[in-house]
Design a protein around this motif. Structure first.
Motif, PDB file in Angstrom:
ATOM      1  N   GLN B  82       0.827  -1.200   0.000  1.00 56.36           N
ATOM      2  CA  GLN B  82       0.000   0.000   0.000  1.00 56.36           C
ATOM      3  C   GLN B  82       0.869   1.260   0.000  1.00 56.36           C
ATOM      4  OE1 GLN B  82      -3.082   0.071   2.940  1.00 56.36           O
ATOM      5  NE2 GLN B  82      -3.534   2.220   2.605  1.00 56.36           N
ATOM      6  N   SER B  83       1.977   1.200   0.712  1.00 58.52           N
ATOM      7  CA  SER B  83       2.857   2.369   0.794  1.00 58.52           C
ATOM      8  C   SER B  83       3.894   2.358  -0.328  1.00 58.52           C
ATOM      9  CB  SER B  83       3.561   2.361   2.151  1.00 58.52           C
ATOM     10  OG  SER B  83       4.268   1.147   2.302  1.00 58.52           O
ATOM     11  N   TYR B  84       3.687   1.532  -1.334  1.00 56.86           N
ATOM     12  CA  TYR B  84       4.577   1.351  -2.491  1.00 56.86           C
ATOM     13  C   TYR B  84       5.865   0.633  -2.114  1.00 56.86           C
ATOM     14  CZ  TYR B  84       1.628   5.336  -3.687  1.00 56.86           C
ATOM     15  OH  TYR B  84       0.582   6.172  -3.836  1.00 56.86           O
ATOM     16  N   ALA B  85       6.490   1.046  -0.988  1.00 60.99           N
ATOM     17  CA  ALA B  85       7.731   0.396  -0.533  1.00 60.99           C
ATOM     18  C   ALA B  85       8.788   0.329  -1.626  1.00 60.99           C
ATOM     19  CB  ALA B  85       7.442  -0.998   0.043  1.00 60.99           C
ATOM     20  N   LEU B  86       8.944   1.411  -2.380  1.00 58.99           N
ATOM     21  CA  LEU B  86      10.045   1.474  -3.330  1.00 58.99           C
ATOM     22  C   LEU B  86      11.323   1.759  -2.555  1.00 58.99           C
ATOM     23  CD1 LEU B  86       8.414   3.597  -6.170  1.00 58.99           C
ATOM     24  CD2 LEU B  86       8.592   1.114  -5.985  1.00 58.99           C
ATOM     25  N   PHE B  87      12.444   1.222  -3.031  1.00 57.01           N
ATOM     26  CA  PHE B  87      13.713   1.485  -2.362  1.00 57.01           C
ATOM     27  C   PHE B  87      14.163   2.903  -2.704  1.00 57.01           C
ATOM     28  CE2 PHE B  87      13.900  -3.183  -3.492  1.00 57.01           C
ATOM     29  CZ  PHE B  87      13.398  -3.580  -2.262  1.00 57.01           C
TER      30      PHE B  87
END
Ligand code: ATP
Ligand code: MG
Lengths: 262, 361
Positions: B82-87
């Motif tokens: 949901q929070s994208y969690a892209l590095f």
């Protein structure tokens, strides 16, 4: 922007003056062509030359540098591990054990470490000094690293695992790069703490082992010579350099205008 | 054999049961949605499929294999968080390359795979950008590209559109449907938004307090809610409850509290005396100034109490003489529409037996 009131300016100037004027005096007198810290006679580099040919001083500086590097390396590795452990697991005892050496009066640390080494029949010297420094530096590193971890999005580690990374790879490719500024800040902190520590070093060095602070202390027992001013100036310069490097590597350490909150 | 088989999975936190004996199966290529209100256990269930959390009881099988001992990195499923969690320290390309790197895909092959994944989500040319240089919608696309790049068996999406604005949500919904068709892998989609669920899914599992209340196709969920909760949660619904006077397998008669006898068509039989609920969608109610010709199955009189003009439709809340409020909805463009009612207008309310849906409690 609103104008700040005059009294605030005055207070700020007074506070900064109190902090920096003594440092400035040391710097200025290190270039003074006189044995006395009394009046300005003329500009000279003589004291730096004296310094450069003072074997005792060079040896002390070399020791301090070596201890500083070893201490910052070891305490950064251990402190980072401690910070990770404190972040990941809800531990009660570890944070206390880690942070206590920071809070305990240095004199107490010094005395107890001395007794400890003596009990173990451990030869006092560079190694005992380094071990003592590591003992209190770990806490500082752990705190900085843990603060950095607390600001990190937990799901990033999960995302890394989800992408096929083992726990070790997730740490190496995602967690470590993200906490790196904290790790570096911790390492620099450990280095500066180690290089200028006097009390604990005094107790754990034993006879015949000298570090820079011990050497400076033994010199000013007689009088504050311009040579001491010169070595202090160099130490100041080194510290300043480390702060600048730390700030460059870790923008959150020193806020700048460009910084945007994530 | 189903692709994903969840068998009696339970997860407790202390004495709170977040997921309660859930069983479901997801077929290959299916768009499957877990729908439910906040805190009903959707994320918890999804995390157990991904491997971030383990069930206290029950089994999760993928392709017939028990996943209990597989850590997340060994499960052929990918999550879109949901929070994208892209590095944040990697560029778009770095993010999408990461799963390939972990899977030891030779670097010569990576470039093409990355480009293909970015093309799937229509995000070519963003390779060098960093996550903080992307909009929410673009971040979501990168997250999906990163999840798709290794061709997983299944994609788990946890409210991927929740953080986006309404217009973008609609656009991305359509893209998601097309994407899912294109790549042909199963999606398990979590949302608390019933419109999204109805629009996207092949099948929906409606969850409440850790349990599945109903598992069906969208039209069944909407038209034939099995429980009061489902009827109430999916869209607007009038819920009339009362003791059942009779239910004989073709018609039920319920003495609705505050309204009177209401007739509804049903295939269910129930003993008289039990309580039943009639779920009635607002758009299936006729409201008019005058009575309809003939004798309607259910017929009441009331007055408009509130109205909500919504552009395409107007929602009327009508107070029936018995005191009950009935919500009715009229399309504003309805042909032959003679009158827009005002608050206080007397109206005739009626609906046929087939309009409602009968639920035995
Ligand atoms: N690690 C945990 N410890 C304790 N309780 C938890 C934990 N994780 C989830 N819960 C509880 O389990 C319940 C279900 O949580 P979950 O995150 O699955 O809800 P959700 O359906 O995804 O809701 P939302 O739509 O708000 O995301 C919540 O009441 C939550 O407080
Ligand atoms: Mg959730």
């Amino acid at each position: 922007m609103r104008r700040r009131p005059a009294w605030l300016w005055a207070a700020a100037i007074f506070a900064y003056a109190f902090l920096y004027v003594p440092l400035l005096i040391v710097v200025v007198y290190s270039f003074n062509d006189s044995r006395l810290n009394a009046e300005w006679v003329g500009f000279t580099f003589d004291w730096y030359r004296t310094l450069a040919s003072d074997d005792q001083m060079l040896k002390a500086a070399g020791n301090s540098l070596m201890i500083g590097i070893v201490v910052s390396f070891v305490s950064t590795v251990l402190g980072t591990m401690a910070g990770l452990a404190m972040h990941r697991y809800r531990l009660r005892l570890l944070p206390i054990l880690i942070v206590a050496p920071i809070a305990i009066p240095e004199i107490l640390m010094g005395v107890s470490l001395l007794i400890f080494f003596v009990l173990l029949n451990f030869t006092l010297g560079l190694v005992s000094v380094a071990l003592a420094h590591i003992a209190f530096c770990i806490g500082f590193v752990a705190i900085v690293v843990r603060a950095r971890l607390a600001g990190m999005d937990e799901t990033l580690t999960e995302a890394a695992r989800d992408c096929g990374a083992t726990p070790a790879s997730a740490f190496r490719y995602v967690t470590l790069p993200l906490i790196m500024p904290g790790v570096i800040a911790g390492a620099l902190m450990a280095f500066t703490l180690s290089i200028d520590d006097f009390v604990i070093t005094f107790f754990t060095a034993g006879a015949g082992t000298i570090t820079l602070p011990l050497q400076i202390y033994s010199m000013i027992k007689i009088s504050v010579t311009p040579e001491v001013n010169a070595v202090s100036t160099l130490l100041m310069l080194l510290t300043l350099l480390l702060i600048v490097v730390a700030a460059k590597l870790s923008p959150t350490l020193l806020p700048s205008e460009r910084e945007t909150t994530p | 054999m189903a692709l994903l088989d969840i068998q009696g999975v339970t997860r407790r936190f202390g004495d709170f049961t977040a997921v309660d004996n859930v069983s479901l199966a997801v077929e290959a290529g299916e768009f499957f949605t877990l729908l439910g209100p906040s805190g009903c256990g959707k994320t918890t269930l999804l995390r157990m499929i991904a491997g971030f959390d383990l069930p206290d009881a029950g089994r999760i099988l993928l392709n017939g294999e028990d996943l209990a001992d597989s850590p997340p990195e060994l499960r052929p499923v990918r999550t879109v968080f949901q929070s994208y969690a892209l590095f944040p320290h990697m560029s778009v390309e770095g993010n999408v390359a990461f799963p390939l790197q972990m899977a030891r895909v030779p670097s010569g092959e990576r470039k093409a795979r990355i480009e293909a994944a970015l093309e799937d989500v229509r995000l070519q040319g963003f390779n060098r950008r960093y996550p903080h240089e992307l909009s929410g919608g673009q971040k979501q696309r990168v997250a999906i590209a990163r999840a798709l790049v290794t061709h997983p068996t299944m994609l788990l999406l946890d409210e991927p559109l929740a953080a986006l604005d309404a217009k973008l949500r609609e656009d991305l919904s359509i893209e998601l449907i097309n994407l899912q068709k294109e790549v042909g892998i199963a999606f398990v989609y979590v949302t608390h938004d019933q419109t999204e669920a109805l629009a996207l899914s092949h099948r929906i599992a409606v969850m409440n307090r850790g349990r599945i209340e109903q598992l069906d196709e969208p039209s069944k969920i909407y038209g034939f809610p099995r429980t009061r909760f489902v009827a109430d949660f999916i869209g607007h619904c009038n819920l009339f409850s009362g003791p059942i006077r009779e239910a004989n397998g073709s018609l039920a008669l319920v003495d609705v509290d505050g309204l009177g006898p209401v007739r509804v068509a049903t295939a269910t039989s129930a003993a008289g005396g039990a309580r039943g609920t009639i779920a009635l969608r607002p758009e299936k109610i006729r409201i008019a100034a005058e009575a309809p010709s003939g004798t309607p199955d259910n017929h009441f009189h009331g007055a408009v109490r509130d109205l909500l003009y919504m552009g395409d439709v107007t929602v009327y809340r009508v107070a029936i003489e018995g005191g009950t409020i009935v919500e009715a909805l009229l399309a504003n463009s309805q042909s032959g529409r003679a009158k827009f009612f005002e608050v206080g207008d007397a109206v005739d309310v009626s609906w046929p037996v087939g309009a409602g849906h009968f639920i035995v409690e």
